[in-house]
Design a protein around this motif. Structure first.
Motif, PDB file in Angstrom:
ATOM      1  N   LEU A  89      10.356 -12.953   0.464  1.00 12.00           N
ATOM      2  CA  LEU A  89       9.536 -14.122   0.772  1.00 12.00           C
ATOM      3  C   LEU A  89       8.045 -13.786   0.818  1.00 12.00           C
ATOM      4  CD1 LEU A  89      11.646 -15.628   3.703  1.00 12.00           C
ATOM      5  CD2 LEU A  89      11.622 -16.380   1.322  1.00 12.00           C
ATOM      6  N   PHE A  90       7.709 -12.604   1.313  1.00 14.46           N
ATOM      7  CA  PHE A  90       6.308 -12.275   1.563  1.00 14.46           C
ATOM      8  C   PHE A  90       5.604 -11.772   0.313  1.00 14.46           C
ATOM      9  CE2 PHE A  90       7.217 -12.898   5.910  1.00 14.46           C
ATOM     10  CZ  PHE A  90       6.001 -13.023   6.559  1.00 14.46           C
ATOM     11  N   ALA A  91       4.352 -12.185   0.171  1.00  7.25           N
ATOM     12  CA  ALA A  91       3.488 -11.659  -0.887  1.00  7.25           C
ATOM     13  C   ALA A  91       3.147 -10.206  -0.600  1.00  7.25           C
ATOM     14  CB  ALA A  91       2.210 -12.486  -0.965  1.00  7.25           C
ATOM     15  N   CYS A  92       2.696  -9.502  -1.627  1.00  2.00           N
ATOM     16  CA  CYS A  92       2.129  -8.169  -1.414  1.00  2.00           C
ATOM     17  C   CYS A  92       0.954  -8.262  -0.437  1.00  2.00           C
ATOM     18  CB  CYS A  92       1.538  -7.621  -2.723  1.00  2.00           C
ATOM     19  SG  CYS A  92       2.717  -7.168  -3.977  1.00  2.00           S
ATOM     20  N   SER A 130       5.159 -12.043  -7.170  1.00  2.66           N
ATOM     21  CA  SER A 130       5.641 -11.903  -5.796  1.00  2.66           C
ATOM     22  C   SER A 130       6.701 -10.801  -5.783  1.00  2.66           C
ATOM     23  CB  SER A 130       6.253 -13.209  -5.301  1.00  2.66           C
ATOM     24  OG  SER A 130       5.241 -14.173  -5.133  1.00  2.66           O
ATOM     25  N   PRO A 131       6.617  -9.880  -4.839  1.00  2.64           N
ATOM     26  CA  PRO A 131       7.499  -8.707  -4.873  1.00  2.64           C
ATOM     27  C   PRO A 131       8.815  -8.942  -4.133  1.00  2.64           C
ATOM     28  CG  PRO A 131       5.986  -8.491  -3.065  1.00  2.64           C
ATOM     29  CD  PRO A 131       5.647  -9.799  -3.737  1.00  2.64           C
ATOM     30  N   GLY A 144      11.947 -22.327  10.527  1.00  2.00           N
ATOM     31  CA  GLY A 144      11.447 -21.641   9.342  1.00  2.00           C
ATOM     32  C   GLY A 144      10.310 -20.683   9.618  1.00  2.00           C
ATOM     33  N   GLU A 145       9.914 -20.536  10.894  1.00  2.00           N
ATOM     34  CA  GLU A 145       8.839 -19.580  11.176  1.00  2.00           C
ATOM     35  C   GLU A 145       9.315 -18.172  10.850  1.00  2.00           C
ATOM     36  OE1 GLU A 145      10.346 -21.601  13.339  1.00  2.00           O
ATOM     37  OE2 GLU A 145       8.914 -22.554  14.713  1.00  2.00           O
ATOM     38  N   LEU A 146       8.414 -17.377  10.319  1.00  2.00           N
ATOM     39  CA  LEU A 146       8.755 -16.012   9.912  1.00  2.00           C
ATOM     40  C   LEU A 146       8.128 -15.017  10.877  1.00  2.00           C
ATOM     41  CD1 LEU A 146       8.181 -16.406   6.079  1.00  2.00           C
ATOM     42  CD2 LEU A 146      10.342 -16.570   7.338  1.00  2.00           C
ATOM     43  N   GLU A 147       8.917 -14.038  11.277  1.00  2.00           N
ATOM     44  CA  GLU A 147       8.442 -13.009  12.204  1.00  2.00           C
ATOM     45  C   GLU A 147       8.680 -11.639  11.577  1.00  2.00           C
ATOM     46  OE1 GLU A 147       9.222 -12.784  16.761  1.00  2.00           O
ATOM     47  OE2 GLU A 147      10.748 -11.564  15.790  1.00  2.00           O
ATOM     48  N   ILE A 148       7.605 -10.913  11.331  1.00  2.00           N
ATOM     49  CA  ILE A 148       7.736  -9.567  10.771  1.00  2.00           C
ATOM     50  C   ILE A 148       8.146  -8.611  11.888  1.00  2.00           C
ATOM     51  CG2 ILE A 148       6.546  -7.663   9.620  1.00  2.00           C
ATOM     52  CD1 ILE A 148       4.725  -9.775   8.319  1.00  2.00           C
ATOM     53  N   ARG A 149       9.216  -7.878  11.638  1.00  2.00           N
ATOM     54  CA  ARG A 149       9.734  -6.925  12.614  1.00  2.00           C
ATOM     55  C   ARG A 149       9.748  -5.522  11.997  1.00  2.00           C
ATOM     56  NH1 ARG A 149      14.926 -10.784  13.986  1.00  2.00           N
ATOM     57  NH2 ARG A 149      13.747 -12.436  15.037  1.00  2.00           N
TER      58      ARG A 149
END
Ligand code: ZN
Length: 239
Positions: A89-92, A130-131, A144-149
């Protein structure tokens, strides 16, 4: 060493023939590998996270999944995965992202590293897709909130991809040190290319029960270390 070592903020590109295997491995663990790929000789076709999400109807890469191009053609299959948690989902990370975070100018980024790694193929900064972010652990909340762990990958954990077409693959070791993406401490990755010898069946496990995957997903578990124990999987020198 018949492999490539990638330091944080660096990228490496390798060509894979159909059937060859690419292993992407953490060295110390808790390290994200940003990954992009293009069709060899036709870089207008590239690994598409949106086509891969849509065709598989999921937002998380899983063992056994096929990864598709922007023309919805199969480019890779995920044939081994010792972690089970990755992101598409995340861009570089890129210079503007670090500027937004208040980093000093000139902070290394995956997008710049992948651009450098792909210089010979004339794929510029604006054409980095997008990777897929191997080992990136993103929690998805109710709305839908995204949390980087912090990544679940420990030292030596890896994924193995089988190329389903002749491709150029590029990997960067994410230098993000301002958040939990790499547990605040980016470290190195290793990549290896294996020949296309067919892999044997997984070794029989003494108690008849395969080791559990760390995430408890429904994916079939593959015993770690299978490639290393397989004499047919001759390592190809890539340096
Ligand atoms: Zn990054």
């Amino acid at each position: 060493m018949q492999a490539r070592h990638i330091r944080p903020g660096q990228g490496q590109a390798v060509e894979l023939k159909t059937g060859q295997l690419l292993q992407i491995q953490t060295v110390k663990g808790k390290q994200v590998a940003d990954f992009v790929a293009f069709t060899l000789g036709d870089t207008g076709e590239y690994l598409s996270t949106s086509a891969t999400r849509a065709t598989n109807a999921t937002i998380v890469p899983q063992l056994g999944m096929t990864l598709y191009s922007n023309r919805r053609q199969p480019l890779f299959e995920i044939v081994e995965d010792t972690v089970g948690r990755h992101d598409m989902l995340f861009a570089c990370c890129d210079p503007v992202r670090y500027e937004m975070l208040g980093a000093e100018p000139g902070h290394a980024s995956c997008r710049a590293a992948l651009t450098d790694a792909l210089t010979d193929y004339e794929i510029g900064f604006d054409r980095i897709p997008s990777p897929i972010n191997w080992f990136m652990n993103v929690g998805i909340q109710q709305r839908g909130e995204l949390e980087i762990r912090e990544p679940l990958a420990d030292a030596g954990d890896y994924v193995v991809l089988r190329a389903l077409k002749d491709v150029i693959a590029a990997v960067s070791a994410c230098p993000q040190d301002m958040g939990p993406t790499n547990a605040f401490n980016p470290t190195a990755l290793m990549i290896r290319v294996f020949r296309d010898a067919p892999l044997p069946d997984p070794p029989v496990i003494s108690n008849g029960v395969p080791p559990p995957t760390r995430t408890g997903t429904a994916s079939p578990a593959t015993p770690p270390g299978r490639l290393h124990d397989t004499p047919e999987a001759t390592v190809v020198r890539v340096e």
